[in-house]
Structure formats: C-alpha cells, structure tokens
Design a protein around this motif. Structure first.
Motif, PDB file in Angstrom:
ATOM      1  N   ASP A 143       9.951  50.062  -2.435  1.00 21.83           N
ATOM      2  CA  ASP A 143       9.610  48.817  -2.990  1.00 21.83           C
ATOM      3  C   ASP A 143       9.391  49.140  -4.690  1.00 21.83           C
ATOM      4  OD1 ASP A 143       9.075  47.695  -0.662  1.00 21.83           O
ATOM      5  OD2 ASP A 143       6.961  48.015  -0.525  1.00 21.83           O
ATOM      6  N   LEU A 144       9.281  50.470  -5.022  1.00 24.20           N
ATOM      7  CA  LEU A 144       9.281  50.639  -6.511  1.00 24.20           C
ATOM      8  C   LEU A 144      10.551  50.913  -7.022  1.00 24.20           C
ATOM      9  CD1 LEU A 144       6.524  53.629  -6.561  1.00 24.20           C
ATOM     10  CD2 LEU A 144       6.241  51.234  -7.448  1.00 24.20           C
ATOM     11  N   GLY A 145      11.646  50.685  -6.082  1.00 24.26           N
ATOM     12  CA  GLY A 145      13.133  50.914  -6.867  1.00 24.26           C
ATOM     13  C   GLY A 145      13.560  52.163  -6.564  1.00 24.26           C
ATOM     14  N   VAL A 146      13.104  53.180  -6.015  1.00 29.32           N
ATOM     15  CA  VAL A 146      13.681  54.430  -5.655  1.00 29.32           C
ATOM     16  C   VAL A 146      15.006  54.318  -4.774  1.00 29.32           C
ATOM     17  CG1 VAL A 146      13.498  56.776  -4.849  1.00 29.32           C
ATOM     18  CG2 VAL A 146      11.589  55.634  -6.174  1.00 29.32           C
ATOM     19  N   ASP A 147      16.100  54.821  -5.129  1.00 23.75           N
ATOM     20  CA  ASP A 147      17.345  55.010  -4.390  1.00 23.75           C
ATOM     21  C   ASP A 147      17.332  55.997  -3.501  1.00 23.75           C
ATOM     22  OD1 ASP A 147      18.288  52.483  -5.534  1.00 23.75           O
ATOM     23  OD2 ASP A 147      19.236  53.566  -6.895  1.00 23.75           O
ATOM     24  N   VAL A 148      17.541  55.829  -2.093  1.00 21.25           N
ATOM     25  CA  VAL A 148      17.795  56.995  -1.289  1.00 21.25           C
ATOM     26  C   VAL A 148      19.064  56.917  -0.511  1.00 21.25           C
ATOM     27  CG1 VAL A 148      16.404  57.695   1.050  1.00 21.25           C
ATOM     28  CG2 VAL A 148      15.069  56.778  -0.755  1.00 21.25           C
ATOM     29  N   LEU A 149      19.512  58.072  -0.466  1.00 20.72           N
ATOM     30  CA  LEU A 149      20.772  58.414   0.275  1.00 20.72           C
ATOM     31  C   LEU A 149      20.707  59.230   1.551  1.00 20.72           C
ATOM     32  CD1 LEU A 149      23.675  58.740  -2.215  1.00 20.72           C
ATOM     33  CD2 LEU A 149      23.318  56.787  -0.650  1.00 20.72           C
ATOM     34  N   TYR A 150      20.834  58.827   2.735  1.00 25.72           N
ATOM     35  CA  TYR A 150      20.753  59.758   3.928  1.00 25.72           C
ATOM     36  C   TYR A 150      22.141  60.397   4.365  1.00 25.72           C
ATOM     37  CZ  TYR A 150      16.503  57.173   4.499  1.00 25.72           C
ATOM     38  OH  TYR A 150      15.509  56.572   4.245  1.00 25.72           O
ATOM     39  N   ASP A 151      22.133  61.443   5.133  1.00 24.70           N
ATOM     40  CA  ASP A 151      23.300  62.300   5.592  1.00 24.70           C
ATOM     41  C   ASP A 151      24.188  62.634   4.063  1.00 24.70           C
ATOM     42  OD1 ASP A 151      23.648  61.990   8.412  1.00 24.70           O
ATOM     43  OD2 ASP A 151      23.494  60.001   7.984  1.00 24.70           O
ATOM     44  N   ALA A 152      23.264  63.144   3.070  1.00 25.76           N
ATOM     45  CA  ALA A 152      23.789  63.477   1.782  1.00 25.76           C
ATOM     46  C   ALA A 152      23.452  64.972   1.517  1.00 25.76           C
ATOM     47  CB  ALA A 152      23.295  62.529   0.620  1.00 25.76           C
ATOM     48  N   GLU A 153      24.329  65.757   1.974  1.00 31.08           N
ATOM     49  CA  GLU A 153      24.198  67.111   1.718  1.00 31.08           C
ATOM     50  C   GLU A 153      24.504  67.653   0.373  1.00 31.08           C
ATOM     51  OE1 GLU A 153      25.314  71.377   4.198  1.00 31.08           O
ATOM     52  OE2 GLU A 153      26.214  69.530   4.494  1.00 31.08           O
ATOM     53  N   VAL A 154      23.845  68.546  -0.279  1.00 35.43           N
ATOM     54  CA  VAL A 154      24.017  69.043  -1.611  1.00 35.43           C
ATOM     55  C   VAL A 154      24.625  70.449  -0.989  1.00 35.43           C
ATOM     56  CG1 VAL A 154      23.096  70.050  -3.441  1.00 35.43           C
ATOM     57  CG2 VAL A 154      22.118  67.958  -2.814  1.00 35.43           C
ATOM     58  N   VAL A 155      25.749  70.536  -1.581  1.00 34.74           N
ATOM     59  CA  VAL A 155      26.823  71.598  -1.320  1.00 34.74           C
ATOM     60  C   VAL A 155      26.942  72.514  -2.864  1.00 34.74           C
ATOM     61  CG1 VAL A 155      27.919  70.396   0.512  1.00 34.74           C
ATOM     62  CG2 VAL A 155      28.954  70.295  -1.742  1.00 34.74           C
ATOM     63  N   ASP A 156      26.547  72.049  -4.020  1.00 30.01           N
ATOM     64  CA  ASP A 156      26.593  72.878  -5.099  1.00 30.01           C
ATOM     65  C   ASP A 156      25.871  72.230  -6.189  1.00 30.01           C
ATOM     66  OD1 ASP A 156      27.608  75.191  -6.433  1.00 30.01           O
ATOM     67  OD2 ASP A 156      29.373  73.737  -7.363  1.00 30.01           O
ATOM     68  N   VAL A 169      27.626  66.707  -3.985  1.00 29.69           N
ATOM     69  CA  VAL A 169      27.148  66.047  -2.713  1.00 29.69           C
ATOM     70  C   VAL A 169      28.305  65.591  -1.878  1.00 29.69           C
ATOM     71  CG1 VAL A 169      25.635  64.181  -1.636  1.00 29.69           C
ATOM     72  CG2 VAL A 169      25.227  65.162  -3.880  1.00 29.69           C
ATOM     73  N   ALA A 170      28.131  66.000  -0.515  1.00 29.13           N
ATOM     74  CA  ALA A 170      29.062  65.658   0.816  1.00 29.13           C
ATOM     75  C   ALA A 170      28.396  64.220   1.305  1.00 29.13           C
ATOM     76  CB  ALA A 170      29.232  66.763   1.723  1.00 29.13           C
ATOM     77  N   TYR A 171      29.213  63.477   1.162  1.00 32.57           N
ATOM     78  CA  TYR A 171      28.483  62.110   1.433  1.00 32.57           C
ATOM     79  C   TYR A 171      29.623  61.209   2.004  1.00 32.57           C
ATOM     80  CZ  TYR A 171      25.894  57.617   1.405  1.00 32.57           C
ATOM     81  OH  TYR A 171      25.694  56.254   1.680  1.00 32.57           O
ATOM     82  N   GLY A 172      29.782  60.351   3.058  1.00 31.76           N
ATOM     83  CA  GLY A 172      30.602  59.514   3.498  1.00 31.76           C
ATOM     84  C   GLY A 172      32.058  60.254   3.832  1.00 31.76           C
ATOM     85  N   GLY A 173      31.815  61.451   4.116  1.00 28.38           N
ATOM     86  CA  GLY A 173      33.241  62.155   4.296  1.00 28.38           C
ATOM     87  C   GLY A 173      33.622  62.563   2.858  1.00 28.38           C
ATOM     88  N   GLN A 174      33.216  62.466   1.942  1.00 31.13           N
ATOM     89  CA  GLN A 174      33.866  62.832   0.578  1.00 31.13           C
ATOM     90  C   GLN A 174      32.941  63.740  -0.279  1.00 31.13           C
ATOM     91  OE1 GLN A 174      35.032  59.225  -1.252  1.00 31.13           O
ATOM     92  NE2 GLN A 174      37.070  59.178  -0.383  1.00 31.13           N
ATOM     93  N   ARG A 175      33.477  64.373  -1.185  1.00 30.18           N
ATOM     94  CA  ARG A 175      32.575  65.045  -2.210  1.00 30.18           C
ATOM     95  C   ARG A 175      32.403  64.195  -3.489  1.00 30.18           C
ATOM     96  NH1 ARG A 175      32.494  71.593  -1.271  1.00 30.18           N
ATOM     97  NH2 ARG A 175      32.147  71.489   0.843  1.00 30.18           N
ATOM     98  N   HIS A 176      31.006  64.263  -4.128  1.00 27.48           N
ATOM     99  CA  HIS A 176      30.966  63.284  -5.173  1.00 27.48           C
ATOM    100  C   HIS A 176      29.921  64.218  -6.056  1.00 27.48           C
ATOM    101  CE1 HIS A 176      31.734  59.759  -2.807  1.00 27.48           C
ATOM    102  NE2 HIS A 176      31.087  60.505  -2.063  1.00 27.48           N
ATOM    103  N   LYS A 177      30.293  64.054  -7.284  1.00 25.50           N
ATOM    104  CA  LYS A 177      29.468  64.709  -8.480  1.00 25.50           C
ATOM    105  C   LYS A 177      28.539  63.692  -8.872  1.00 25.50           C
ATOM    106  CE  LYS A 177      31.156  67.677 -11.222  1.00 25.50           C
ATOM    107  NZ  LYS A 177      31.803  68.558 -12.252  1.00 25.50           N
ATOM    108  N   VAL A 178      26.938  64.089  -8.843  1.00 26.59           N
ATOM    109  CA  VAL A 178      25.932  63.306  -9.111  1.00 26.59           C
ATOM    110  C   VAL A 178      25.506  64.019 -10.356  1.00 26.59           C
ATOM    111  CG1 VAL A 178      23.850  62.285  -8.365  1.00 26.59           C
ATOM    112  CG2 VAL A 178      25.467  62.648  -6.818  1.00 26.59           C
ATOM    113  N   ARG A 179      25.138  63.213 -11.218  1.00 25.96           N
ATOM    114  CA  ARG A 179      24.312  63.909 -12.438  1.00 25.96           C
ATOM    115  C   ARG A 179      23.007  63.198 -12.844  1.00 25.96           C
ATOM    116  NH1 ARG A 179      26.722  61.799 -17.390  1.00 25.96           N
ATOM    117  NH2 ARG A 179      27.364  60.002 -16.071  1.00 25.96           N
TER     118      ARG A 179
END
Length: 462
Positions: A143-156, A169-179
């Motif tokens: 409700d406050l506007g926090v974004d949440v991702l599930y099945d999102a594993e930090v790998v580095d 982050v390993a998410y949706g079958g791909q690896r993504h860089k999150v800053r």
C-alpha cells in the motif's frame, strides 16, 4: 530491473518487511527481493506466533509489566553472558516502541496461549499467527508503494571498499543487475544448508531437522563475509529445540515442537536419562533441548510420561506412542525393555513428593539421582504410558554479520560499511551468542529491521 532504487532489501520475512516499511515511510523508493515463491514468502516468520518486548505496565493482552532490566536478566541467563551488552540493552530499550509500532503497520495481537507456555506477561501473540502477521506487513508495504519480487535469488553482490554497488539477481530465467543507493540484508541464516552445517557439526548434521524454510541457505551471508564484512558468532550455535522425530526434513514449523519435557523424563537410545528435565520454566527451558539431543547417540531421544500428563500440554502434530506398560513402550520405541524399566524405576524411587505446579519452579524434585530432576518430578506409574521420539530441530543459526546501533554492517577492519545494513537472523549473533528465549528472534528482526530501513533511507538521501 533497470530502475535504481534508494533501498534494496534482500529477504522477505519480518525483518525485511519492517526494513522496507521503515525505509518507505522515510521517503525512500524500495525494492524487496524474496528468493522464495510467493506462497512460501517470509522465511521463518511464517512459523512464529509471538514477540518478546519490554513494557512498563499491563495491557489488554499482557498480564503485567516486563521491565528492561528483567528482559536483560533473562537474556543474560540464556546466553550465559555471550552477548554484546551495549547492543542487547539498546535492542531491549527499542523493543518498547516496537510493541506499538508493529500495530501501526497492521499487525494485531491476541491474548497469550495458556498451559505450559508461561508467556502471558512477557510475550505478545500475533492474532492468526506468523503468517497473518506477515500478510499484514506485506499489505502495508505494498500500500505504501514498496515493490516486491518473488523467486528472485541474489547470486552476487558487487561491494567495493565497503560500499554496495549492485547485485546480480536470478529472476525469470535470466540474470539481472539491480542497483540501489543502500542495501539492507535480511535474508536469514544458513540452517537449511546441510552441507554448510556439516562443516561445523560433522555428519551428525544429517540427522538434524530444519523447522523452517528450506530457502535459508546462507548464500547472502556467505557473500557478505567473503566481500569483507566482519563476522560474528559461533557457527555451531543456533536456535535449536527438540521436535517430533517424525517431522519432515524442512518446514515442519511450530506444530512439530513438543512442550512436554517437564511432565516426564527424557532418555536416549540407550534408555538413559542425560539432563535435568526440570531445570527452568518453559520460555527459557525449551530452546536448550535441541542441542542436548544433538549430543546423544544417533541424535535421537524419547520423552516418556504417563496417563495423567497427557492433556496438560500442547501436543505435536503426531500422536504419541502409547503402551500399557513401560516394557511394551520400550519395544515400540526400539529400546532395551529392561534398561528402560530400570531407568523409570530408579527415577520413581528418587522422586520426593511436593506440590506440583508447572507454572512455577515448584518443590517436586528427586533426591540422590544423577542427573537430578530439580522441579516438577512426579512418578511415572499410571498406565497408559506414552512417548514422543525427538530430534534436534534447528530454527536459525547465529553466525552472522556484525552491526552497530544503526544496524550498519561493520567491515573486517572495524570500520562501518558505507551503505550496507542488516537485520534479523543474519545478524542475530550480535545479541545471541548462544541460547534462546521465546520470541526474541522476532524482537531482533523487528527492532533492527525498523532501524535498518530508516538508516538506509537516510543514507540514500544523503
């Protein structure tokens, strides 16, 4: 994934959500990464039911005051002094505010459960249990506007000179860089990583049962330590209780725990007693039995009691083993019948009568017995006889990251990290060097989660 957030929270349980809410209420943009699927979100919070907070007066749900000093004395007793006193006293003081702050986030209380728990004055119980508490926090965060991702594993984790830069982050079958401008690590301990447990416990760890989530494998903790964050805690210390040996390997939760040690005796596979079953009242007593059973042959033990005690405690999910005689009970448990009969008879002969009261340290004891039963000793003589097989059930481990009062991680050289904070099980070893008192895990998570979120938001803003 391309957006740069003010605060990145890794984890999805109580500590993580308290941090996310606190950071968002401080004006930060927040992303929560939960490695588990949505149904299993929340780590061990799903299995909890209460929190221990200091308070000066009785309330609608607490029967009396629980002062900061009494809380400290209880913590000192269960840890044997193995705690950071300054940080622990700070947490206890902050817990008085958490009792009200958590309600403001949508969590509701209910009166304490009765029976053997003896927590009506010290601990506040969540209405609907841990999952309901967790759902309330998620609702508020979203409700406050926090974004949440599930099945999102930090790998580095990219950490340079004590400063968090980004995570992979390993998410949706791909690896993504999150800053993000600041990091809050609230991803739990390594209790579900049997191979890591075996490094410290040896092969006996194969016989441990994991009470909570199978997702707490300690990967984020290991990354942080490998990247230069200061370590705290003995890797063999953990919150471990005796749970029903028939429980599943993972995620059995609170319904597999047994509260009946006080009503009988506990024997190992050789049908021998090995510890005082009447040492202390439940909130301080129950958390020692996991380690005690872990030290026994094959990491198995049996709680033996008789008919009059059957309905005096909260049962396990599984029914007790029942027999009309001690000899028959031994046979059903795979124990030496003569040895168990001798143990029970020796115990019975040592019992000295008194006024039985399981809510206090009563005067029912044994005499001339080693180990003694110092309270609540009653003869085991009225059929039918019952037993529960028990194994060590680990809730969470105490190896973690060192933090200060800002929940800011400290680097190996003792300097505070530039923008990295921690809350919950991943830093519980600062407060819990060993031992446990009921509800204190949630206190650590809520207090330091709130602080970590607020400080991370301030750090990002500045």
């Amino acid at each position: 994934m391309t957006r740069k957030y003010d605060v990145l929270v890794v984890g999805g349980g109580n500590a993580a959500l308290c941090a996310a809410i606190s950071a968002r209420r401080s004006g930060a943009s927040v992303l929560v990464l939960e490695a588990a699927p949505k149904f299993y979100r929340g780590g061990n919070t799903r299995h909890t039911r209460n929190m221990r907070c200091a308070h000066d007066t009785a309330t609608e749900i607490l029967t009396g005051p629980y002062t900061e000093e009494e809380f400290w004395e209880d913590l000192l007793r269960v840890t044997g002094g193995q705690t950071d006193e300054e940080l622990a006293r700070f947490m206890i003081r902050e817990s008085k505010e958490i009792l009200h702050w958590i309600v403001e986030q949508g969590v509701r209380w209910q009166p304490s459960l009765g029976g053997t728990l003896s927590l009506g004055r010290t601990n506040s119980f969540f209405l609907g249990g841990g999952r309901a508490m967790l759902n309330a926090l998620y609702r508020t965060a979203e409700d406050l506007g926090v974004d949440v991702l599930y099945d999102a594993e930090v790998v580095d984790l990219d950490i340079q000179d004590g400063r968090f830069q980004s995570t992979t982050v390993a998410y949706g079958g791909q690896r993504h860089k999150v800053r993000a401008a600041a990091l809050v690590a609230a991803a739990g301990g390594f209790e579900a990583n049997i191979e890591w447990l075996k490094q410290y416990w040896g092969d006996v760890a194969e016989n441990f049962l994991i009470r909570g989530t199978p997702y707490n494998r300690g990967s984020v903790l290991k990354m942080l330590l490998d990247k230069g964050v200061q370590q705290i805690g003995d890797p063999t210390q953990c919150h471990a209780v005796a749970i029903d040996a028939r429980a599943p390997k993972f995620d059995g939760g609170i319904i597999t725990r047994l509260d009946c040690v006080v009503f009988g005796i506990v024997v190992n596979k050789n049908a021998e007693r090995f510890y005082d079953e009447g040492e202390d009242i439940w909130p301080k007593r129950y958390a020692i039995w996991g380690r005690l059973v872990a030290a026994q042959p094959d990491q198995i033990a049996y709680i033996i009691f008789d008919g009059p005690s059957l309905e005096m405690f909260m049962p396990s999910l599984y029914p007790p083993v029942k027999a009309d005689s001690i000899r028959e009970l031994a046979g059903k448990l795979g124990l030496d019948p003569q040895a168990l009969e001798t143990t029970v008879e020796t115990f019975n002969q040592a019992v000295r009568p008194g006024t039985f009261d399981h809510t206090i340290l009563d005067d029912c004891r044994t005499e001339g017995l080693n180990p003694p039963k110092t309270h609540w000793a009653r003869r085991i003589e009225t059929a039918p006889f019952y037993a529960y097989p028990v194994r060590p059930g680990i809730t969470f481990t105490y190896l973690g990251t060192r933090v200060n009062k800002e929940a800011r991680m400290l680097m190996a050289d003792g300097t505070p990290a530039a923008n990295m904070f921690a809350a919950g099980e991943i830093m519980a070893g600062n407060v819990l060097g060993k031992g446990y008192a009921a509800g204190i895990g949630m206190t650590i998570g809520s207090v330091f989660g709130r602080i970590a979120g607020r400080e991370a938001a301030n750090n990002a803003r500045n």
